[in-house]
Scaffold this motif. Structure first.
Motif, PDB file in Angstrom:
ATOM      1  N   ARG A 125       5.821  19.342  38.646  1.00 31.87           N
ATOM      2  CA  ARG A 125       5.754  18.762  39.994  1.00 31.87           C
ATOM      3  C   ARG A 125       6.954  19.209  40.840  1.00 31.87           C
ATOM      4  NH1 ARG A 125       4.161  14.338  36.703  1.00 31.87           N
ATOM      5  NH2 ARG A 125       1.968  13.830  36.980  1.00 31.87           N
ATOM      6  N   SER A 126       7.296  20.501  40.697  1.00 28.55           N
ATOM      7  CA  SER A 126       8.422  21.052  41.452  1.00 28.55           C
ATOM      8  C   SER A 126       8.218  22.549  41.658  1.00 28.55           C
ATOM      9  CB  SER A 126       9.741  20.816  40.716  1.00 28.55           C
ATOM     10  OG  SER A 126       9.893  21.744  39.663  1.00 28.55           O
ATOM     11  N   GLU A 127       9.007  23.089  42.552  1.00 30.35           N
ATOM     12  CA  GLU A 127       8.984  24.532  42.791  1.00 30.35           C
ATOM     13  C   GLU A 127       9.847  25.275  41.779  1.00 30.35           C
ATOM     14  OE1 GLU A 127       7.174  26.388  45.112  1.00 30.35           O
ATOM     15  OE2 GLU A 127       6.130  24.458  45.169  1.00 30.35           O
ATOM     16  N   GLY A 128      10.612  24.511  40.986  1.00 30.71           N
ATOM     17  CA  GLY A 128      11.499  25.124  40.005  1.00 30.71           C
ATOM     18  C   GLY A 128      12.787  25.603  40.645  1.00 30.71           C
ATOM     19  N   THR A 129      13.674  26.107  39.820  1.00 29.83           N
ATOM     20  CA  THR A 129      14.975  26.607  40.264  1.00 29.83           C
ATOM     21  C   THR A 129      15.118  28.043  39.801  1.00 29.83           C
ATOM     22  OG1 THR A 129      15.907  24.391  39.985  1.00 29.83           O
ATOM     23  CG2 THR A 129      17.467  26.208  40.107  1.00 29.83           C
ATOM     24  N   VAL A 130      15.566  28.927  40.696  1.00 26.99           N
ATOM     25  CA  VAL A 130      15.784  30.327  40.340  1.00 26.99           C
ATOM     26  C   VAL A 130      17.254  30.497  39.966  1.00 26.99           C
ATOM     27  CG1 VAL A 130      15.708  32.727  41.126  1.00 26.99           C
ATOM     28  CG2 VAL A 130      13.959  31.102  41.892  1.00 26.99           C
ATOM     29  N   ILE A 131      17.487  31.096  38.785  1.00 32.96           N
ATOM     30  CA  ILE A 131      18.839  31.295  38.270  1.00 32.96           C
ATOM     31  C   ILE A 131      18.983  32.755  37.846  1.00 32.96           C
ATOM     32  CG2 ILE A 131      20.540  30.546  36.561  1.00 32.96           C
ATOM     33  CD1 ILE A 131      18.703  28.044  36.113  1.00 32.96           C
ATOM     34  N   HIS A 132      20.035  33.411  38.315  1.00 34.62           N
ATOM     35  CA  HIS A 132      20.339  34.777  37.870  1.00 34.62           C
ATOM     36  C   HIS A 132      21.420  34.671  36.800  1.00 34.62           C
ATOM     37  CE1 HIS A 132      18.001  36.865  40.960  1.00 34.62           C
ATOM     38  NE2 HIS A 132      18.269  35.796  41.677  1.00 34.62           N
ATOM     39  N   GLN A 183      25.938  33.285  39.018  1.00 34.33           N
ATOM     40  CA  GLN A 183      26.297  33.882  40.312  1.00 34.33           C
ATOM     41  C   GLN A 183      27.481  33.191  40.980  1.00 34.33           C
ATOM     42  OE1 GLN A 183      22.213  33.757  42.019  1.00 34.33           O
ATOM     43  NE2 GLN A 183      22.711  35.828  42.680  1.00 34.33           N
ATOM     44  N   ASP A 184      27.706  31.914  40.676  1.00 35.18           N
ATOM     45  CA  ASP A 184      28.789  31.183  41.346  1.00 35.18           C
ATOM     46  C   ASP A 184      30.159  31.421  40.710  1.00 35.18           C
ATOM     47  OD1 ASP A 184      28.720  29.710  39.000  1.00 35.18           O
ATOM     48  OD2 ASP A 184      28.245  27.800  39.961  1.00 35.18           O
ATOM     49  N   GLY A 185      30.235  32.334  39.719  1.00 37.74           N
ATOM     50  CA  GLY A 185      31.513  32.659  39.103  1.00 37.74           C
ATOM     51  C   GLY A 185      31.858  31.806  37.896  1.00 37.74           C
ATOM     52  N   THR A 186      30.979  30.872  37.523  1.00 38.37           N
ATOM     53  CA  THR A 186      31.211  30.050  36.332  1.00 38.37           C
ATOM     54  C   THR A 186      30.465  30.658  35.152  1.00 38.37           C
ATOM     55  OG1 THR A 186      29.330  28.591  36.738  1.00 38.37           O
ATOM     56  CG2 THR A 186      31.448  27.952  37.741  1.00 38.37           C
ATOM     57  N   GLY A 187      30.664  30.051  34.001  1.00 36.23           N
ATOM     58  CA  GLY A 187      29.979  30.551  32.821  1.00 36.23           C
ATOM     59  C   GLY A 187      29.897  29.502  31.729  1.00 36.23           C
ATOM     60  N   GLN A 188      29.178  29.868  30.678  1.00 38.56           N
ATOM     61  CA  GLN A 188      29.039  29.028  29.485  1.00 38.56           C
ATOM     62  C   GLN A 188      29.167  29.929  28.268  1.00 38.56           C
ATOM     63  OE1 GLN A 188      24.979  27.682  29.947  1.00 38.56           O
ATOM     64  NE2 GLN A 188      25.609  25.773  30.910  1.00 38.56           N
ATOM     65  N   LEU A 189      29.996  29.491  27.323  1.00 38.21           N
ATOM     66  CA  LEU A 189      30.055  30.151  26.030  1.00 38.21           C
ATOM     67  C   LEU A 189      29.100  29.381  25.128  1.00 38.21           C
ATOM     68  CD1 LEU A 189      31.349  32.388  24.327  1.00 38.21           C
ATOM     69  CD2 LEU A 189      33.077  30.704  23.627  1.00 38.21           C
ATOM     70  N   ILE A 190      28.123  30.077  24.554  1.00 35.11           N
ATOM     71  CA  ILE A 190      27.057  29.426  23.795  1.00 35.11           C
ATOM     72  C   ILE A 190      26.977  30.045  22.404  1.00 35.11           C
ATOM     73  CG2 ILE A 190      24.583  28.912  23.705  1.00 35.11           C
ATOM     74  CD1 ILE A 190      24.586  29.442  26.805  1.00 35.11           C
ATOM     75  N   ASP A 248      36.412  30.765  34.038  1.00 33.51           N
ATOM     76  CA  ASP A 248      36.964  32.116  33.954  1.00 33.51           C
ATOM     77  C   ASP A 248      36.144  32.965  32.982  1.00 33.51           C
ATOM     78  OD1 ASP A 248      38.565  34.378  34.120  1.00 33.51           O
ATOM     79  OD2 ASP A 248      40.116  33.571  32.793  1.00 33.51           O
ATOM     80  N   PRO A 249      34.865  33.200  33.308  1.00 36.00           N
ATOM     81  CA  PRO A 249      34.049  33.985  32.378  1.00 36.00           C
ATOM     82  C   PRO A 249      34.545  35.420  32.206  1.00 36.00           C
ATOM     83  CG  PRO A 249      32.831  33.554  34.399  1.00 36.00           C
ATOM     84  CD  PRO A 249      34.093  32.759  34.468  1.00 36.00           C
TER      85      PRO A 249
END
Length: 173
Positions: free
Chosen positions: A26-33, A52-59, A81-82
Motif C-alpha cells: 500500500r505504498s509507492e516504495g522507496t528508491v535507494i541507491h 547517497q547521503d554519505g553514510t554507510g553500514q558495515l554488515i 565515514d564509509p
C-alpha cells in the motif's frame, strides 16, 4: 544476533512485480541507491554498504547457500565515514568485489521486499522476513512462501548466494 528468513530470485517481469509489491505494501516504495563493497573474510560475508547521503553500514552476515527460504544471521554497525572505513578494511582484509544497485524497497508486515536492478547482472528481488523475538524459522519460511505466491515468484526463479557471488561467477564464466 538478529536474523531474517530470506529468498532471492531472478525477476522475469519487473512491471508486474513492482505493481504487486505496491499493492501489497500500500505504498509507492522507496528508491535507494547502494554500493556494497565485499571484503575477504574466513566465514560468512562482510560488506560495507554506502548510501547517497554519505553514510554507510558495515554488515556481517551468515546464511546457507541454497535456494528457497533460508535463515540469515547478521550484525550491522552504522558509520558516518564509509570512505575511511573502506580504506581500513581494504588494507586489512582485501576487497572481494563491489556490487552497485538501485533498490526499490516495499514493506509488507514484517517483510522487506527488495526489487533490485544490479549493475552488470540484471533484475532481481529479495524477500527478507525480519524475525521477531521468539518467532520460529518455520513461521518466517511460511511468510516468505506466501509472499512468493502473491508476487508470482516461481521456484525455478530462485537463486543461491549473494549478488557478489553471481558477479564473480559471471566474470569467471
Amino acid at each position: 544476533m538478529p536474523s531474517n528468513v530470506e529468498i532471492k530470485a531472478v525477476v522475469r517481469d519487473m512491471g508486474f512485480l513492482k505493481e504487486r509489491a505496491k499493492e501489497l505494501s500500500r505504498s509507492e516504495g522507496t528508491v535507494i541507491h547502494q554500493q556494497d563493497t565485499f571484503f575477504n573474510v574466513e566465514k560468512g560475508r562482510l560488506k560495507l554498504r554506502r548510501f547517497q547521503d554519505g553514510t554507510g553500514q558495515l554488515i556481517f552476515y551468515e546464511r546457507p547457500d541454497m535456494d528457497g527460504p533460508k535463515l540469515s544471521n547478521y550484525s550491522i554497525s552504522l558509520t558516518n565515514d564509509p570512505e575511511g572505513l573502506a580504506k581500513v578494511l581494504s588494507d586489512a582484509l582485501g576487497v572481494k568485489g563491489i556490487v552497485k544497485k538501485e533498490r526499490h524497497l516495499y514493506l509488507v508486515g514484517q517483510t522487506r521486499i527488495h526489487v533490485d536492478s544490479v549493475e552488470g547482472l540484471g533484475q532481481f528481488m529479495e524477500l527478507e522476513v525480519v524475525m521477531k523475538e521468539g518467532q520460529g524459522v518455520e513461521e518466517g519460511e511460511a511468510i516468505a512462501q506466501e509472499l512468493m505466491q502473491q508476487l508470482g515468484v516461481k521456484r525455478e526463479d530462485l537463486i543461491v548466494g549473494a549478488y557478489m557471488d553471481l558477479l564473480m561467477a559471471a566474470k569467471s564464466g
